[in-house]
Design a protein around this motif. Structure first.
Motif, PDB file in Angstrom:
ATOM      1  N   GLU A 131       0.819  -1.191   0.000  1.00 22.30           N
ATOM      2  CA  GLU A 131       0.000   0.000   0.000  1.00 22.30           C
ATOM      3  C   GLU A 131       0.859   1.250   0.000  1.00 22.30           C
ATOM      4  N   SER A 132       0.327   2.298  -0.608  1.00 20.96           N
ATOM      5  CA  SER A 132       1.027   3.581  -0.660  1.00 20.96           C
ATOM      6  C   SER A 132       0.088   4.663  -0.183  1.00 20.96           C
ATOM      7  N   GLY A 184      -5.080   5.106  -4.211  1.00 17.96           N
ATOM      8  CA  GLY A 184      -6.499   5.214  -3.936  1.00 17.96           C
ATOM      9  C   GLY A 184      -7.208   6.012  -4.999  1.00 17.96           C
ATOM     10  N   LYS A 224      -8.879  -2.189   1.352  1.00 19.06           N
ATOM     11  CA  LYS A 224      -9.984  -1.392   1.887  1.00 19.06           C
ATOM     12  C   LYS A 224     -11.302  -2.155   1.764  1.00 19.06           C
ATOM     13  N   LYS A 245      -0.030  -0.758  -6.747  1.00 22.06           N
ATOM     14  CA  LYS A 245      -0.188  -0.266  -5.374  1.00 22.06           C
ATOM     15  C   LYS A 245      -1.624   0.177  -5.119  1.00 22.06           C
ATOM     16  N   GLU A 246      -2.180   0.895  -6.065  1.00 24.71           N
ATOM     17  CA  GLU A 246      -3.546   1.368  -5.899  1.00 24.71           C
ATOM     18  C   GLU A 246      -4.531   0.213  -5.872  1.00 24.71           C
ATOM     19  N   ALA A 265      -4.309  -1.378  -2.520  1.00 21.01           N
ATOM     20  CA  ALA A 265      -4.945  -0.546  -1.495  1.00 21.01           C
ATOM     21  C   ALA A 265      -6.458  -0.667  -1.558  1.00 21.01           C
ATOM     22  N   ARG A 266      -7.003  -0.681  -2.775  1.00 22.72           N
ATOM     23  CA  ARG A 266      -8.449  -0.828  -2.914  1.00 22.72           C
ATOM     24  C   ARG A 266      -8.918  -2.178  -2.402  1.00 22.72           C
TER      25      ARG A 266
END
Length: 383
Positions: free
Chosen positions: A56-57, A61, A369, A361-362, A365-366
């Protein structure tokens, strides 16, 4: 002064039918039409897509800014440029059905953005069909970077590739020989599907190969609406197909580049946002042509400041001396598309690798989440 004003007033880019210029949309707002931006996972794509999922970054996002690809510190908003009209969905279904009778796929790419102009849906549709990648508009691209991409395709064992320009018909006519070479001494015609994104030059290429006008051409996307077969000699029959985008382009930079080159109908975009992205890239990667053509001061940074300086240089001023950013944007986009800034390529394999790491990375992260929300709903007290 008169010449400058005329130059600014003449900066049209196919304005909407109403005659009114579209108002710039705020970053992140969607335009009309179907979905465009966001690229799904696709095992059929080149090895660049095999980059492992990253951690994650904080910058990751949806809706957040990303570093400018030129590395000059600019930030770009993740703008959802939506344009996937119904005829494209229909064309994709028809292409899937027609591929059973196709021997080879001729995929046309824009030499200024070879990776971003490659439709990942086509790789899924064609599966193991042989492919010839033709980079069109090579006369508008950076020759050194075109060679880099040609070498990248060769080293990646991704089939034959060829860079062509409609200004040099002899280059284009090599496509027929490449198609027939894979099927020597075959009595039946070789059927080659010509495919690519909108406004990549499919109709122009087919007309050159046919030696006559058989496909409608124009400097705007989505002119070809249906398939047609064209015999071009040497035992080759071309299957012309409509230009098709894909519903979701994950890499926002690819979406910007597609818009910059005119692959997206202009009523679906804000010229200002697209031109600011282009301006920031050009000053970082090709500063000479920008400074020479628009008399820009050295040291300008940031797409908005550059575009405003361009507008002042060209006399695009409204009431109170305020720069008309939309007109300035149209001048820059027109000049880029016409080649007035010289040969320019908007991406390199190295840039794509960096961008896909950010996409990974995005995506991670998604996913994290989403998993957290799901866990929260099923946790204690959720009943």
């Amino acid at each position: 002064g008169g010449a400058i004003r005329k130059d600014c007033r003449g900066a049209g880019l196919n304005p909407p039918p109403t005659g009114r210029r579209p108002r710039p949309r705020a970053p992140g707002r969607a335009g009309p039409g179907g979905a465009l931006l966001g690229r799904p996972e696709n095992p059929g794509r080149p090895d660049l897509r095999g980059l492992g999922a990253a951690t994650e970054s904080p910058a990751a996002g949806a809706g957040g800014p990303r570093p400018d690809p030129a590395g000059n510190g600019n930030r770009v908003s993740v703008v959802k440029i939506q344009w996937y009209p119904g005829h494209m969905h229909k064309a994709a279904r028809e292409m899937r059905a027609a591929l059973a009778g196709v021997d080879v796929v001729v995929e046309l790419l824009d030499a200024r953005l070879p990776f971003s102009s490659a439709n990942p849906m086509l790789a899924e549709l064609r599966r193991d069909k042989p492919v010839i990648r033709v980079m069109t508009r090579a006369d508008l691209a950076d020759p050194a970077r075109t060679e880099v991409w040609t070498d990248w395709y060769r080293k990646g064992h991704q089939g034959k590739s060829l860079a062509v320009s409609a200004r040099r018909p002899a280059e284009v006519k090599r496509i027929v020989g490449l198609c027939s070479a894979g099927f020597p001494r075959r009595p039946d015609p070789v059927v080659a599907m010509v495919a690519g994104i909108p406004n990549v030059g499919k109709s122009t290429v087919i007309n050159i190969l046919a030696g006559r006008s058989v496909a409608k051409t124009g400097n705007e996307p989505a002119i070809t609406k249906r398939q047609q077969r064209v015999a071009v000699g040497d035992g080759v029959v071309l299957l012309d197909t409509p230009g098709v985008l894909w519903p979701n382009v994950e890499n926002a930079h690819s979406g910007f580049r597609l818009a910059v080159t005119g692959a997206i109908r202009e009523t679906a975009i804000s010229h200002v946002e697209i031109a600011m992205y282009l301006a920031g890239f050009l000053v970082a990667q090709y500063p000479g042509p920008m400074a020479d053509r628009y008399a820009l001061d050295a040291g300008l940074a940031g797409g908005e400041a550059i575009l405003e300086a361009l507008g002042r240089s060209r006399g695009c001023l409204g009431r109170g001396g305020v720069v008309d950013m939309d007109r300035a944007a149209r001048i820059l986009l027109n000049d880029f598309r016409a080649g007035h800034l010289g040969g320019i390529t908007l991406e390199t394999p190295e840039m794509i690798e960096d961008e896909l790491r950010e996409v990974a990375k995005e995506r991670a992260a998604r996913a994290a989440k989403k998993a957290a929300r799901k866990q929260g709903k099923s946790g204690p007290g959720s009943a």
